[in-house]
Design an enzyme around this catalytic site. Sequence first.
Site, short mmCIF file in Angstrom:
data_model
loop_
_atom_site.label_atom_id
_atom_site.label_comp_id
_atom_site.label_asym_id
_atom_site.label_seq_id
_atom_site.Cartn_x
_atom_site.Cartn_y
_atom_site.Cartn_z
N SER A 1 0.79 -1.24 0.00
CA SER A 1 0.00 0.00 0.00
C SER A 1 0.82 1.28 0.00
O SER A 1 0.26 2.36 -0.23
CB SER A 1 -0.91 0.02 1.22
OG SER A 1 -2.11 -0.59 0.92
N TYR B 1 -3.11 -1.53 -10.29
CA TYR B 1 -3.08 -1.50 -8.83
C TYR B 1 -2.33 -2.71 -8.27
O TYR B 1 -1.49 -2.58 -7.37
CB TYR B 1 -4.53 -1.46 -8.30
CG TYR B 1 -4.61 -1.58 -6.79
CD1 TYR B 1 -4.32 -0.49 -5.98
CD2 TYR B 1 -4.93 -2.79 -6.19
CE1 TYR B 1 -4.36 -0.60 -4.60
CE2 TYR B 1 -4.97 -2.91 -4.81
CZ TYR B 1 -4.69 -1.81 -4.02
OH TYR B 1 -4.71 -1.93 -2.66
N TYR C 1 -4.52 3.96 7.92
CA TYR C 1 -5.84 3.32 7.99
C TYR C 1 -6.59 3.72 9.25
O TYR C 1 -6.59 4.88 9.63
CB TYR C 1 -5.71 1.79 7.90
CG TYR C 1 -4.82 1.31 6.80
CD1 TYR C 1 -5.12 1.61 5.48
CD2 TYR C 1 -3.69 0.56 7.07
CE1 TYR C 1 -4.32 1.17 4.45
CE2 TYR C 1 -2.89 0.10 6.05
CZ TYR C 1 -3.19 0.41 4.74
OH TYR C 1 -2.40 -0.03 3.75
N VAL D 1 1.00 -3.82 3.90
CA VAL D 1 0.83 -5.12 4.57
C VAL D 1 2.06 -6.03 4.50
O VAL D 1 2.08 -7.07 5.15
CB VAL D 1 -0.38 -5.92 4.05
CG1 VAL D 1 -1.68 -5.35 4.56
CG2 VAL D 1 -0.35 -6.07 2.57
N1 GLN Z 1 -2.15 -5.50 -2.12
C1 GLN Z 1 -2.82 -5.07 -1.01
C2 GLN Z 1 -4.31 -5.12 -1.18
O1 GLN Z 1 -4.91 -4.34 -1.81
C3 GLN Z 1 -2.32 -3.78 -0.48
C4 GLN Z 1 -2.81 -3.68 0.88
C5 GLN Z 1 -1.95 -2.99 1.88
O2 GLN Z 1 -0.72 -2.94 1.84
N2 GLN Z 1 -2.63 -2.53 2.89
O3 GLN Z 1 -4.96 -5.94 -0.66
#
Ligand code: GLN
Length: 336
Positions: free
Chosen positions: A84, A209, A261, A279
């Site tokens: 993210s 994405y 978040y 993540v």
């Molecule tokens: N690839 C991840 C997703 O969209 C990115 C999420 C993240 O790092 N919070 O689920």
Amino acid sequence: MQIMESSTHRDNLVEANLPPHPTHLQTVLQELYQQYQPLRAGKVASYIPELSKMNPDWFSICITTVDGQRYEVGDFQQLFTIQSIAKVFAYGLALEDHGSDFVLTKVGVEPTGEAFNAIILDEKFKRPYNPMVNPGAISITSLIKGDDQSERLQRLLDMFHRYIGHASFIDVPTYVSERTTGHRNRAIAHLMLNCGMIDQKIDDALDLYFQQSSLMVNCRDLATMAATLANKGINPITTERAVEACYVKDILSVMYTCGMYNFAGEWAYKVGLPAKSGVSGGILVVVPNRMGIGIFSPLLDERGNSVRGVKVCEALSAQLGLHLFDCAAQAGWSDE
Ligand code: GLN
């Protein structure tokens, strides 16, 4: 454990207007590393099968100052997917492509207080809440200009190159893993299409994405990317401009209010710096006009933020007086 220091220390740091006692910076990093290395709380993300292969012991902390000094400790050359954190930089590119007034009509700047993948949209204004949560980030990738999908991807890669200072690549197994298992993100894109918030090409937007999330970086890269934002959009190592200066404040404002978040409020309260987590366990933190901080540790809390990363940032902010509203600490800096 690797420890490296590549600075001539105090003179350069004073020039960069860093907080008091800059000669302690490398020592501070080493001490924080020792203190939090034994911490085993949290879990490695497993909802994307490729991510579950990460080693929970990986841990590194890096700082790049706006005058190009580097301080680094731990596994700072270990590559991982940016996840993210990519949202920050794609947002910058969309701002450059369309200007902030237009982008604001497509994606808002309101924090959600919800998880990164929450299915929640601002139906009144027909747009996702902000570019740091998945609906907003998918909408942002749909705005990246290019004649076809490969040109759009190339523009994203070129943009990351400017921030990082060297070419980086997409980890295909993670990209494929995300693409095959990203049902929730597909649901978000379809819902946005249903509400008229995104154009027809949702598969292209989703693909971009997933690709940007799978970009490989290390902790040193995170610190340099953060330092570029701290340095008005100019990479302090290469001196190349990565993003137009006028958009840096837009990017940092959204990071400040939405970057962590459903922990964004507590983060702003305790750490007081614009940041973005991912993540895979990375956190990128900007100390405007001073430095960029990168942390990497894949053990995550229930909100998806790195456990060690949050602890280290709270400690760094407190010890170095980095909180943007810590007026007393900042008065001390200019008295130096
Ligand atoms: N690839 C991840 C997703 O969209 C990115 C999420 C993240 O790092 N919070 O689920």
